[in-house]
Design a protein around this motif. Sequence first.
Motif, PDB file in Angstrom:
ATOM      1  N   UNK A 153       2.557  -8.354  -6.631  1.00 55.62           N
ATOM      2  CA  UNK A 153       2.778  -7.131  -5.380  1.00 55.62           C
ATOM      3  C   UNK A 153       1.186  -6.410  -5.600  1.00 55.62           C
ATOM      4  N   UNK A 154       1.205  -6.088  -6.838  1.00 53.98           N
ATOM      5  CA  UNK A 154       0.193  -5.282  -7.187  1.00 53.98           C
ATOM      6  C   UNK A 154      -0.896  -5.862  -7.650  1.00 53.98           C
TER       7      UNK A 154
ATOM      8  N   UNK B  97       7.258  -8.140  -4.315  1.00 62.48           N
ATOM      9  CA  UNK B  97       8.812  -7.119  -5.150  1.00 62.48           C
ATOM     10  C   UNK B  97       8.990  -7.564  -5.533  1.00 62.48           C
ATOM     11  N   UNK B  98      10.124  -6.551  -5.977  1.00 64.64           N
ATOM     12  CA  UNK B  98      11.937  -6.418  -6.413  1.00 64.64           C
ATOM     13  C   UNK B  98      12.268  -5.617  -5.838  1.00 64.64           C
ATOM     14  N   UNK B  99      13.851  -6.721  -5.065  1.00 57.08           N
ATOM     15  CA  UNK B  99      14.602  -5.100  -4.735  1.00 57.08           C
ATOM     16  C   UNK B  99      15.771  -5.114  -5.887  1.00 57.08           C
TER      17      UNK B  99
ATOM     18  N   UNK C  11       7.821 -10.231   1.662  1.00 58.85           N
ATOM     19  CA  UNK C  11       7.311  -9.776   0.098  1.00 58.85           C
ATOM     20  C   UNK C  11       8.076  -9.833  -0.994  1.00 58.85           C
ATOM     21  N   UNK C  12       9.131 -10.136  -1.082  1.00 58.65           N
ATOM     22  CA  UNK C  12      10.373 -10.841  -1.867  1.00 58.65           C
ATOM     23  C   UNK C  12       9.914 -12.722  -1.659  1.00 58.65           C
ATOM     24  N   UNK C  13       9.282 -13.388  -0.546  1.00 56.66           N
ATOM     25  CA  UNK C  13       9.594 -14.521  -0.529  1.00 56.66           C
ATOM     26  C   UNK C  13       7.965 -15.111  -1.239  1.00 56.66           C
ATOM     27  N   UNK C  14       7.178 -13.924  -1.288  1.00 58.52           N
ATOM     28  CA  UNK C  14       6.011 -14.097  -1.545  1.00 58.52           C
ATOM     29  C   UNK C  14       5.538 -13.716  -3.022  1.00 58.52           C
ATOM     30  N   UNK C  15       6.680 -13.311  -3.879  1.00 60.43           N
ATOM     31  CA  UNK C  15       6.951 -12.693  -5.130  1.00 60.43           C
ATOM     32  C   UNK C  15       6.287 -11.206  -4.810  1.00 60.43           C
TER      33      UNK C  15
ATOM     34  N   UNK D 138       0.799  -1.454  -0.343  1.00 62.92           N
ATOM     35  CA  UNK D 138      -0.306   0.133   0.172  1.00 62.92           C
ATOM     36  C   UNK D 138       0.807   0.943   0.443  1.00 62.92           C
ATOM     37  N   UNK D 139       2.561   1.155   1.134  1.00 66.57           N
ATOM     38  CA  UNK D 139       2.645   2.492   1.165  1.00 66.57           C
ATOM     39  C   UNK D 139       3.424   2.370  -0.438  1.00 66.57           C
TER      40      UNK D 139
END
Length: 150
Positions: A102-103, A82-84, A76-80, A44-45
């Motif tokens: 994520x979106x 977000x990407x860093x 979040x990365x683990x669940x796909x 959300x942020x």
Amino acid sequence: MPDTRPSPYFVLFNEIGIIHQLSRTLLEERLPDGLLSSHFGVLNHLVRVGEGTTPLAIARAFQVPKTTMTHTLGGCVKHGLIEMRPNPDDARSKCIWLTSKGREIRESMVAQAATGFEGFAEHFSEERIETLLPVLTEMRQFLDKARDAT
């Protein structure tokens, strides 16, 4: 006999805290397995203020230690969600970007929140809620600005 009632300011923030706890529970009941409200908060942020920010900036926005945010971002990365990616301005850090998953999950949760608040919406009309929003927004902006000033 002295007045021992708490100040209206205390009562206001106490009520906001309780509302936060109750709404977080309502949200977490609807999240896909393994996701937490902290993960949704990051999604959300990023939608609200924009992608491409650093983990440190997100930690500051959430007012949590960087290590705590690193753990949340790892989930979040683990669940796909977000990407860093390498920070183009500083190779020592990363920037955070939403994935399409994520979106989609964020949009799905916003839509589901409306169904979770059906009883609430029957009791509190949109018009009544909309009268509260400017004051709550002003309070948030004031507190955010005061935090940045310290």
